[in-house]
Motif scaffolding. Sequence first.
Motif, mmCIF file in Angstrom:
data_model
loop_
_atom_site.group_PDB
_atom_site.id
_atom_site.type_symbol
_atom_site.label_atom_id
_atom_site.label_comp_id
_atom_site.label_asym_id
_atom_site.label_seq_id
_atom_site.Cartn_x
_atom_site.Cartn_y
_atom_site.Cartn_z
ATOM 1 N N GLU A 1 0.839 -1.211 0.000
ATOM 2 C CA GLU A 1 0.000 0.000 0.000
ATOM 3 C C GLU A 1 0.866 1.251 0.000
ATOM 4 O O GLU A 1 0.570 2.223 -0.690
ATOM 5 C CB GLU A 1 -0.939 -0.006 1.209
ATOM 6 C CG GLU A 1 -1.995 -1.081 1.154
ATOM 7 C CD GLU A 1 -2.836 -1.021 -0.115
ATOM 8 O OE1 GLU A 1 -3.297 0.065 -0.492
ATOM 9 O OE2 GLU A 1 -3.024 -2.090 -0.734
ATOM 10 N N GLY A 2 1.913 1.237 0.786
ATOM 11 C CA GLY A 2 2.838 2.374 0.807
ATOM 12 C C GLY A 2 3.553 2.547 -0.519
ATOM 13 O O GLY A 2 3.752 3.661 -0.994
ATOM 14 N N TYR A 3 3.936 1.443 -1.133
ATOM 15 C CA TYR A 3 4.599 1.513 -2.439
ATOM 16 C C TYR A 3 3.660 2.142 -3.455
ATOM 17 O O TYR A 3 4.060 2.978 -4.258
ATOM 18 C CB TYR A 3 4.985 0.119 -2.934
ATOM 19 C CG TYR A 3 6.015 -0.630 -2.135
ATOM 20 C CD1 TYR A 3 6.561 -0.130 -0.956
ATOM 21 C CD2 TYR A 3 6.437 -1.875 -2.562
ATOM 22 C CE1 TYR A 3 7.495 -0.853 -0.238
ATOM 23 C CE2 TYR A 3 7.379 -2.600 -1.851
ATOM 24 C CZ TYR A 3 7.905 -2.085 -0.695
ATOM 25 O OH TYR A 3 8.828 -2.801 -0.008
ATOM 26 N N LYS A 4 2.404 1.696 -3.413
ATOM 27 C CA LYS A 4 1.404 2.207 -4.358
ATOM 28 C C LYS A 4 1.300 3.727 -4.259
ATOM 29 O O LYS A 4 1.284 4.425 -5.269
ATOM 30 C CB LYS A 4 0.046 1.572 -4.056
ATOM 31 C CG LYS A 4 -0.551 0.864 -5.213
ATOM 32 C CD LYS A 4 -1.941 0.316 -5.028
ATOM 33 C CE LYS A 4 -2.414 -0.050 -3.676
ATOM 34 N NZ LYS A 4 -3.706 -0.718 -3.691
ATOM 35 N N ASP A 5 1.219 4.233 -3.036
ATOM 36 C CA ASP A 5 1.097 5.678 -2.828
ATOM 37 C C ASP A 5 2.283 6.432 -3.437
ATOM 38 O O ASP A 5 2.106 7.456 -4.094
ATOM 39 C CB ASP A 5 0.989 6.007 -1.336
ATOM 40 C CG ASP A 5 -0.292 5.488 -0.703
ATOM 41 O OD1 ASP A 5 -1.245 5.172 -1.451
ATOM 42 O OD2 ASP A 5 -0.327 5.402 0.537
ATOM 43 N N ASP A 6 3.500 5.929 -3.217
ATOM 44 C CA ASP A 6 4.692 6.584 -3.761
ATOM 45 C C ASP A 6 4.717 6.553 -5.285
ATOM 46 O O ASP A 6 5.058 7.534 -5.938
ATOM 47 C CB ASP A 6 5.966 5.928 -3.228
ATOM 48 C CG ASP A 6 6.303 6.359 -1.817
ATOM 49 O OD1 ASP A 6 5.676 7.320 -1.323
ATOM 50 O OD2 ASP A 6 7.188 5.745 -1.209
ATOM 51 N N ILE A 7 4.344 5.436 -5.855
ATOM 52 C CA ILE A 7 4.377 5.303 -7.319
ATOM 53 C C ILE A 7 3.299 6.174 -7.958
ATOM 54 O O ILE A 7 3.545 6.852 -8.959
ATOM 55 C CB ILE A 7 4.240 3.817 -7.725
ATOM 56 C CG1 ILE A 7 5.517 3.073 -7.296
ATOM 57 C CG2 ILE A 7 3.994 3.675 -9.222
ATOM 58 C CD1 ILE A 7 5.416 1.572 -7.365
ATOM 59 N N ILE A 8 2.107 6.201 -7.373
ATOM 60 C CA ILE A 8 1.037 7.055 -7.897
ATOM 61 C C ILE A 8 1.426 8.520 -7.788
ATOM 62 O O ILE A 8 1.217 9.302 -8.733
ATOM 63 C CB ILE A 8 -0.297 6.771 -7.168
ATOM 64 C CG1 ILE A 8 -0.825 5.396 -7.586
ATOM 65 C CG2 ILE A 8 -1.327 7.859 -7.456
ATOM 66 C CD1 ILE A 8 -1.983 4.896 -6.747
ATOM 67 N N ALA A 9 2.022 8.918 -6.662
ATOM 68 C CA ALA A 9 2.465 10.312 -6.498
ATOM 69 C C ALA A 9 3.493 10.668 -7.553
ATOM 70 O O ALA A 9 3.434 11.752 -8.149
ATOM 71 C CB ALA A 9 3.043 10.522 -5.099
#
Length: 122
Positions: free
Chosen positions: A75-83
């Motif tokens: 979930e944290g990875y997803k947030d960074d990649i989307i940002a």
Amino acid sequence: ESLLYQQVQNNHTNDIDVYIFARSDTVLLTPIDIPCSGIGGNDIWVPSWGSWGAINDRFAIAGPNAAKIYASRIEGYKDDIIAFRSNPVGLRKPKNSENLLKKWLQKNLVNVTKMGDEFKNE
């Protein structure tokens, strides 16, 4: 969170002190001492090898709170990649999964100890 972690939590609410995570493509060529105690709830131990300048994401031994954070790292990875994808100007592209893990654990204030010939605190 990982499916297996959720299943364990559903069956064992507070009786687990240490969690062990290993990626399916990991082969341990040398023995690793797995402690029966001494890992705090917010502590995680990872190998010093294969960290690519950050934190090895192939194997980890974690206390209960750190395990929950580690299990939800995607979930944290997803947030960074989307940002990054929504605003690539001014943001550094995530280098690799080891760097994403380091950022996620730091964000969640997890205490990281690197295992190896000598213990190194991150």
